[in-house]
Structure formats: C-alpha cells, structure tokens
Design an enzyme around this catalytic site. Structure first.
Site, PDB file in Angstrom:
ATOM      1  N   GLY A   1     -13.065  35.931 -38.696  1.00  0.00           N
ATOM      2  CA  GLY A   1     -12.020  34.995 -37.466  1.00  0.00           C
ATOM      3  C   GLY A   1     -11.646  36.024 -36.578  1.00  0.00           C
TER       4      GLY A   1
ATOM      5  CE1 TYR B   1      -9.921  43.334 -43.993  1.00  0.00           C
ATOM      6  CE2 TYR B   1     -10.660  42.918 -45.745  1.00  0.00           C
ATOM      7  CZ  TYR B   1     -10.432  43.503 -45.247  1.00  0.00           C
ATOM      8  OH  TYR B   1      -9.356  44.264 -46.121  1.00  0.00           O
TER       9      TYR B   1
ATOM     10  CG  HIS C   1     -17.823  42.498 -36.413  1.00  0.00           C
ATOM     11  ND1 HIS C   1     -16.930  42.101 -36.374  1.00  0.00           N
ATOM     12  CD2 HIS C   1     -18.870  42.556 -35.888  1.00  0.00           C
ATOM     13  CE1 HIS C   1     -16.791  41.972 -34.763  1.00  0.00           C
ATOM     14  NE2 HIS C   1     -18.980  41.879 -34.554  1.00  0.00           N
ATOM     15  CG  ASP C   2     -13.259  43.045 -38.817  1.00  0.00           C
ATOM     16  OD1 ASP C   2     -13.541  42.116 -37.930  1.00  0.00           O
ATOM     17  OD2 ASP C   2     -12.031  42.059 -39.645  1.00  0.00           O
TER      18      ASP C   2
END
EC number: 3.1.1.4
Length: 147
Positions: free
Chosen positions: A52, A50, A74-75
């Site tokens: 990057g 996840y 966060h994604d």
C-alpha cells in the site's frame, strides 16, 4: 499541435504533483508491526505490513505472506533508488507474477494471510496500483529530462 504539447505537459505536471503529494501524505504514517487487511480492492489498499502507498513495516518486521514479501522488497528498492524508479516497479511486478504462477500451480491452495483479502482480490489491486505508479513515474521522469 503546440497547444496539445502544452496541455500534455500541464497534465503530466499536474499528475506528478498529485502523486508526490499523495505519497508524501501517505509516507507520514508510522511503521506497522501487525498484519493489516483493509481496502483490498481499492488503490488505498493496506495489506500485510508492507503493501500500500506509504504503508510500511517497522525495521526487522517479517512480511505476513509472499505478496507482502514482494511489497517489502519494493519498499526497500524505492527507498534506495527513489519513488519514480521504474526498475523497482518492474521488479515488483515480476515478483507478483511469480507468486501468481505459484498460486495457479498449487491449484489455488497457496493462500495469503487474510481470508478477508484473498490473493484473488489483492493481486489485481496491487498490479493496477503499480501500473499507475509506473505511468506517473514515466511522466515525472519525462518532465525531469525536459527541464
């Protein structure tokens, strides 16, 4: 003074456009099911499933370690609230800071999944990337309010 304001607006617009283009290109990647450790000390980092820009695990995939879990959260947040949502970025920074404290308390015995990309390298890299993300988000949000 007017020239400086115009120059600042142009710079903000330019960087916002570059950021949006980079995110759009990066988002075209497919999801991943394997833990990856690449470019650990650059802004093009790929860490876990996840972490990057544009790097994301497939639905239902478990994070590779605690840092990857912060990235997954966060994604999900930016997916719901938008890429320029600063509160998502700040929440990510708090998650990473808690992890950093846990690492220190463990006397560096708490490690990530990768020996190639240790936390000591990856955490400063993702923090720097998030600082840049917050800056671009602020510039982009400022531009929205001016329009």
């Amino acid at each position: 003074m007017m020239f400086r304001t115009s120059l600042m607006r142009f710079a903000a617009a330019f960087f916002a456009i570059v950021f949006v283009v980079l995110v759009g290109v990066a988002r075209s990647e497919e999801c991943t099911r394997t833990c990856i450790a690449q470019n650990c000390d650059t802004l093009s980092i790929r860490y876990g499933k996840y972490c990057g820009i544009g790097h994301s695990g497939c639905p239902g995939e478990e994070p590779c370690d605690d840092l990857d879990a912060c990235c997954k959260i966060h994604d999900h947040c930016v997916e719901l609230n938008g890429m320029t949502n600063i509160s998502c970025h700040k929440k990510f920074q708090r998650c990473v800071n808690r992890l950093s404290k846990a690492i220190k308390q463990s006397k560096n015995k708490k490690v990530g999944f990768s020996t190639k990309c240790p936390y000591s390298v990856v955490i400063p890299t993702v923090n720097q990337g998030m600082d840049i993300g917050i800056l671009f988000s602020q510039l982009g949000n400022d531009m929205k309010t001016e329009l």
